[in-house]
Design a protein around this motif. Structure first.
Motif, PDB file in Angstrom:
ATOM      1  N   SER A   1       0.805  13.271   9.882  1.00 22.00           N
ATOM      2  CA  SER A   1       0.838  13.147  11.333  1.00 22.00           C
ATOM      3  C   SER A   1       0.674  11.686  11.702  1.00 22.00           C
ATOM      4  CB  SER A   1      -0.294  13.963  11.979  1.00 22.00           C
ATOM      5  OG  SER A   1      -1.562  13.392  11.666  1.00 22.00           O
ATOM      6  N   THR A   2       1.021  11.347  12.937  1.00 20.25           N
ATOM      7  CA  THR A   2       0.872   9.978  13.415  1.00 20.25           C
ATOM      8  C   THR A   2      -0.602   9.573  13.427  1.00 20.25           C
ATOM      9  OG1 THR A   2       2.858  10.220  14.756  1.00 20.25           O
ATOM     10  CG2 THR A   2       1.365   8.428  15.333  1.00 20.25           C
ATOM     11  N   GLY A   3      -1.466  10.474  13.873  1.00 20.53           N
ATOM     12  CA  GLY A   3      -2.895  10.168  13.896  1.00 20.53           C
ATOM     13  C   GLY A   3      -3.444   9.897  12.508  1.00 20.53           C
ATOM     14  N   LEU A   4      -3.013  10.680  11.525  1.00 16.84           N
ATOM     15  CA  LEU A   4      -3.473  10.457  10.153  1.00 16.84           C
ATOM     16  C   LEU A   4      -2.973   9.112   9.634  1.00 16.84           C
ATOM     17  CD1 LEU A   4      -4.937  11.544   7.652  1.00 16.84           C
ATOM     18  CD2 LEU A   4      -2.764  12.602   6.940  1.00 16.84           C
ATOM     19  N   GLY A   5      -1.762   8.719  10.019  1.00 18.98           N
ATOM     20  CA  GLY A   5      -1.243   7.413   9.608  1.00 18.98           C
ATOM     21  C   GLY A   5      -2.106   6.276  10.121  1.00 18.98           C
TER      22      GLY A   5
ATOM     23  N   PHE B   1       4.107   1.589   2.168  1.00 20.08           N
ATOM     24  CA  PHE B   1       5.115   2.613   1.941  1.00 20.08           C
ATOM     25  C   PHE B   1       4.466   3.942   2.323  1.00 20.08           C
ATOM     26  CE2 PHE B   1       7.518   5.171  -1.530  1.00 20.08           C
ATOM     27  CZ  PHE B   1       8.395   5.676  -0.587  1.00 20.08           C
ATOM     28  N   ALA B   2       4.885   4.497   3.464  1.00 18.75           N
ATOM     29  CA  ALA B   2       4.303   5.736   3.982  1.00 18.75           C
ATOM     30  C   ALA B   2       5.167   6.927   3.590  1.00 18.75           C
ATOM     31  CB  ALA B   2       4.173   5.659   5.505  1.00 18.75           C
ATOM     32  N   GLN B   3       4.527   8.034   3.256  1.00 22.56           N
ATOM     33  CA  GLN B   3       5.243   9.186   2.728  1.00 22.56           C
ATOM     34  C   GLN B   3       5.897  10.072   3.771  1.00 22.56           C
ATOM     35  OE1 GLN B   3       5.885   9.838  -0.863  1.00 22.56           O
ATOM     36  NE2 GLN B   3       5.747   7.752  -0.110  1.00 22.56           N
ATOM     37  N   SER B   4       5.888   9.665   5.008  1.00 18.89           N
ATOM     38  CA  SER B   4       6.656  10.319   6.067  1.00 18.89           C
ATOM     39  C   SER B   4       6.801   9.334   7.211  1.00 18.89           C
ATOM     40  CB  SER B   4       5.974  11.598   6.553  1.00 18.89           C
ATOM     41  OG  SER B   4       4.843  11.285   7.350  1.00 18.89           O
ATOM     42  N   ASP B   5       7.796   9.551   8.035  1.00 17.31           N
ATOM     43  CA  ASP B   5       7.956   8.699   9.218  1.00 17.31           C
ATOM     44  C   ASP B   5       6.820   8.908  10.211  1.00 17.31           C
ATOM     45  OD1 ASP B   5      10.254   7.574   8.205  1.00 17.31           O
ATOM     46  OD2 ASP B   5      11.611   8.896   9.311  1.00 17.31           O
ATOM     47  N   ASP B   6       6.228  10.103  10.236  1.00 20.00           N
ATOM     48  CA  ASP B   6       5.068  10.346  11.109  1.00 20.00           C
ATOM     49  C   ASP B   6       3.922   9.398  10.735  1.00 20.00           C
ATOM     50  OD1 ASP B   6       6.225  12.572  12.462  1.00 20.00           O
ATOM     51  OD2 ASP B   6       5.787  13.811  10.730  1.00 20.00           O
ATOM     52  N   LEU B   7       3.633   9.315   9.429  1.00 20.01           N
ATOM     53  CA  LEU B   7       2.585   8.409   8.962  1.00 20.01           C
ATOM     54  C   LEU B   7       2.955   6.961   9.259  1.00 20.01           C
ATOM     55  CD1 LEU B   7       1.838  10.037   5.482  1.00 20.01           C
ATOM     56  CD2 LEU B   7       0.333  10.067   7.472  1.00 20.01           C
ATOM     57  N   ALA B   8       4.225   6.604   9.017  1.00 19.17           N
ATOM     58  CA  ALA B   8       4.672   5.229   9.258  1.00 19.17           C
ATOM     59  C   ALA B   8       4.521   4.850  10.726  1.00 19.17           C
ATOM     60  CB  ALA B   8       6.126   5.063   8.814  1.00 19.17           C
ATOM     61  N   LEU B   9       4.799   5.799  11.628  1.00 14.66           N
ATOM     62  CA  LEU B   9       4.619   5.536  13.055  1.00 14.66           C
ATOM     63  C   LEU B   9       3.154   5.263  13.359  1.00 14.66           C
ATOM     64  CD1 LEU B   9       5.737   5.435  15.928  1.00 14.66           C
ATOM     65  CD2 LEU B   9       5.452   7.925  16.054  1.00 14.66           C
ATOM     66  N   GLY B  10       2.247   6.000  12.720  1.00 19.02           N
ATOM     67  CA  GLY B  10       0.822   5.739  12.905  1.00 19.02           C
ATOM     68  C   GLY B  10       0.430   4.349  12.451  1.00 19.02           C
TER      69      GLY B  10
ATOM     70  N   GLY C   1       0.810  -1.207   0.000  1.00 15.16           N
ATOM     71  CA  GLY C   1       0.000   0.000   0.000  1.00 15.16           C
ATOM     72  C   GLY C   1       0.844   1.259   0.000  1.00 15.16           C
ATOM     73  N   PHE C   2       0.218   2.353  -0.370  1.00 19.25           N
ATOM     74  CA  PHE C   2       0.855   3.675  -0.387  1.00 19.25           C
ATOM     75  C   PHE C   2      -0.001   4.621   0.447  1.00 19.25           C
ATOM     76  CE2 PHE C   2       1.418   7.970  -1.928  1.00 19.25           C
ATOM     77  CZ  PHE C   2       2.767   8.079  -2.238  1.00 19.25           C
ATOM     78  N   ILE C   3       0.608   5.247   1.445  1.00 17.16           N
ATOM     79  CA  ILE C   3      -0.107   6.183   2.311  1.00 17.16           C
ATOM     80  C   ILE C   3       0.602   7.525   2.250  1.00 17.16           C
ATOM     81  CG2 ILE C   3      -0.576   6.775   4.711  1.00 17.16           C
ATOM     82  CD1 ILE C   3      -1.205   3.945   5.275  1.00 17.16           C
ATOM     83  N   GLY C   4      -0.149   8.568   1.868  1.00 18.24           N
ATOM     84  CA  GLY C   4       0.478   9.881   1.814  1.00 18.24           C
ATOM     85  C   GLY C   4      -0.487  10.974   1.470  1.00 18.24           C
TER      86      GLY C   4
END
Length: 345
Positions: free
Chosen positions: A235-239, A257-266, A195-198
């Motif tokens: 943001s982490t919450g959005l992730g 594959f998350a477009q930021s580490d904040d998203l990946a942490l979520g 998946g792709f999250i961003g």
């Protein structure tokens, strides 16, 4: 009595320290003080320290408007960015400021918040102040910027996706490749439903998404349902929210594959809440290699961008152009690195 005290306060506030006051205290001419503040290397170290100490003691503040009228520029480097509020910009900012700290120039920031229609207005506003130079640190579109850049009275340097128009005073990377290579990395680790999250609304995220899609098409595994985004900032919450929605849509997803580490942490937190094993059941790759990514449990695989180096190099390019020195490389690809950690097999 009260009125007299108030008049005294106003008088003190209006008693601005002048350049001539500093010169008289140091025992040199005003032009010597002016030159020393603009180009500290032209005076001896002892005199420079005396001038700087006196300036601080007396509270002298240079008049930048007067400086701009008297010379070519006001001594300011303007930095226009869409992302001053985001964690990933901090490394760029420190690189820029470290490069310029020992010079006579100071930095002034302008934040467009990813609004392409406001970029030309911000550049116009900065240019009207007669800056020594400008760094455009991530423009969304150069359509309206190019005429301003061509007619600017000062050099302008750029941090860009390398598909964009500027060809000189440029530092950047290929964000299409920065989306394709992490996707190929996940495929090489045996993940199939990636998946792709961003956020996906700015040119860098769009290029990375295009690279992600190209890599999955090459592998015969592309599915448009695997990509999901949101209008909010990363943001982490959005992730957590996006991954939860992605699971509803594609229950057999096995990597993100998350477009930021904040998203990946979520995503990592949502997996922990749901009892999903990372990296066995779901692999996670972030982007930016923020400090916390090396300390999560498990640690986050991520894409490292040399943000400090990018900031330092673009500031050095601009400094050379301001001083009419050879620029060295006119266009630099700083690239990226995949940092494998515990969140992938």
């Amino acid at each position: 009595m009260r009125a007299a005290v108030e008049r005294g306060r106003k008088a003190r506030r209006g008693a601005q320290v002048k350049l001539s006051d500093v010169a008289k205290k140091v025992g040199v001419s005003p032009i010597t003080i002016s030159r020393a503040l603009r180009n500290p290397e032209i005076v001896s170290e002892d005199l420079r320290q005396t001038i700087l100490r006196t300036v601080e003691e007396m509270g002298y503040i240079p008049n930048l408007a007067a400086r701009a009228l008297a010379g070519r520029h006001n001594g300011i480097i303007g930095v226009i960015t869409p992302a001053l509020h985001q964690h990933g910009f901090a490394g760029l900012m420190i690189g820029i400021e470290d490069c310029l700290r020992a010079t006579e120039f100071r930095v002034q920031y302008s934040n467009t918040l990813h609004h392409a229609d406001g970029e030309a207005g911000e550049l116009k506003s900065v240019l009207t102040q007669k800056p020594a130079g400008v760094i455009i640190a991530g423009a969304e579109s150069y359509r309206d910027l190019l005429p301003l850049i061509e007619n600017a009275a000062c050099p302008i340097a750029h941090i860009i996706d390398l598909s964009q128009e500027p060809t000189t005073l440029v530092v950047g990377l290929d964000h299409h490749a920065a989306g394709a290579e992490p996707t190929r990395f996940l495929l090489s680790r045996g993940y199939e439903r990636i998946g792709f999250i961003g956020r996906g609304t700015d040119i860098r995220s769009r290029r990375r998404k295009e690279g992600y899609e190209a890599a999955l098409r090459e592998a015969g595994r592309f599915d448009p349902d695997l990509a999901i985004g949101g209008d909010e900032g990363s943001s982490t919450g959005l992730g957590r929210e996006l991954f939860a929605r992605l699971l509803q849509r594609v229950p057999d997803i096995d990597a993100v594959f998350a477009q930021s580490d904040d998203l990946a942490l979520g995503v990592l937190i949502e997996c922990a809440v749901r009892g999903i094993s990372v990296p066995k059941d779901v692999g996670i790759c972030g982007f930016n290699d923020l400090e916390f990514s090396a300390f999560t449990q498990p640690t986050l695989t991520t894409v490292q961008i040399a943000r400090y180096d990018i900031g330092h190099r673009v500031a050095d390019m601009l400094l050379r152009a301001i001083r009419d020195e050879p620029p060295g490389e006119g266009k630099v690809d700083c690239g990226f690195s995949i940092i494998p950690r515990g969140s992938t097999r």
